[in-house]
Enzyme design. Sequence first.
Site, PDB file in Angstrom:
ATOM      1  N   GLY A  73      10.939  10.789  16.049  1.00 22.28           N
ATOM      2  CA  GLY A  73       9.855  11.635  15.574  1.00 22.28           C
ATOM      3  C   GLY A  73       9.564  11.473  14.093  1.00 22.28           C
ATOM      4  O   GLY A  73      10.431  11.094  13.313  1.00 22.28           O
ATOM      5  N   TYR A 138       6.740   6.450   2.853  1.00 20.58           N
ATOM      6  CA  TYR A 138       7.335   6.292   4.180  1.00 20.58           C
ATOM      7  C   TYR A 138       8.672   5.566   4.084  1.00 20.58           C
ATOM      8  O   TYR A 138       9.661   5.976   4.702  1.00 20.58           O
ATOM      9  CB  TYR A 138       6.367   5.519   5.084  1.00 20.58           C
ATOM     10  CG  TYR A 138       6.953   5.121   6.417  1.00 20.58           C
ATOM     11  CD1 TYR A 138       7.008   6.023   7.473  1.00 20.58           C
ATOM     12  CD2 TYR A 138       7.449   3.834   6.634  1.00 20.58           C
ATOM     13  CE1 TYR A 138       7.539   5.672   8.699  1.00 20.58           C
ATOM     14  CE2 TYR A 138       7.981   3.464   7.858  1.00 20.58           C
ATOM     15  CZ  TYR A 138       8.030   4.381   8.880  1.00 20.58           C
ATOM     16  OH  TYR A 138       8.567   4.022  10.092  1.00 20.58           O
TER      17      TYR A 138
END
Length: 277
Positions: A73, A138
């Site tokens: 996730g 990220y």
Amino acid sequence: MTERILITGAAGGVGTLMRPRLAADDRILRLLDIAELPAAGDGERVEIVQTSITDMAAMEQACEGVSAVVHLGGHSLEQVWSQILEVNINGTYTVLEAARRQGIKRVVLASSNHAVGFFQKAEGEAGDYLFPRPDTNYGVSKVAVEALGSLFADRYGMDVICVRIGSCFERPKDTRMLSTWLSPDDGARLFEACLTTPAPGFRVVWGISDNTRRWFSLDEARKLGYESKDDSEVYADEVIAAHGEPDPSSLAQSYLGGVWVGPDFDTAIKEAKEAGR
């Protein structure tokens, strides 16, 4: 005895590919995502949970009765820092802490090549424990994912394996992916190895098929029992015909993070421009 595996991010690209491949007669897959998931098909042994990985109470409930967690996730592309911090970093902490509270001893965490994106291919084969050099917000979140995994392994005795996934798609989409591809079937083989190898402790492994053109080590993955059976080279002629021969001087071919090291992924500058600063 039936085991129950929790997969977070089950509606995402990798989660969707793993759903049928990790199914087994003696296994129930508990599939969790904030997005809507398809209902169980005929004969499919799944449980659907629609919630956020940042909700501690919901994650504790989702972890109840679970043997292991595969945590996929989070945002899979670059985002502004606030989103990366809340979803990818705090979300991973929440998953690990919920697992700890429920007595789960095995967690597999999805990391990424972007945790080491600023390393150049010319520096040699990328080792499994290559020191972090993230290329984006990220990428930083994946470094944090690995650090959190290390903490929970050392402090609480959990088995935590971080898989630095290259490019997991049905087939390579461009010439770069001939080096970074993880076939879906190999992905399932690797996750099975991560779930079943005895007492791994904390590990960092590359999630890559044994591609003829691969840039990444498979040493640690093989120690877990992973055996790749696929090679992107079977698609090479088709991919090169569509995209041309790879340019070794391009960002895509020079850096482990590819074009993510370039100016188009300078999120702070883009945010500043949008805010008129």
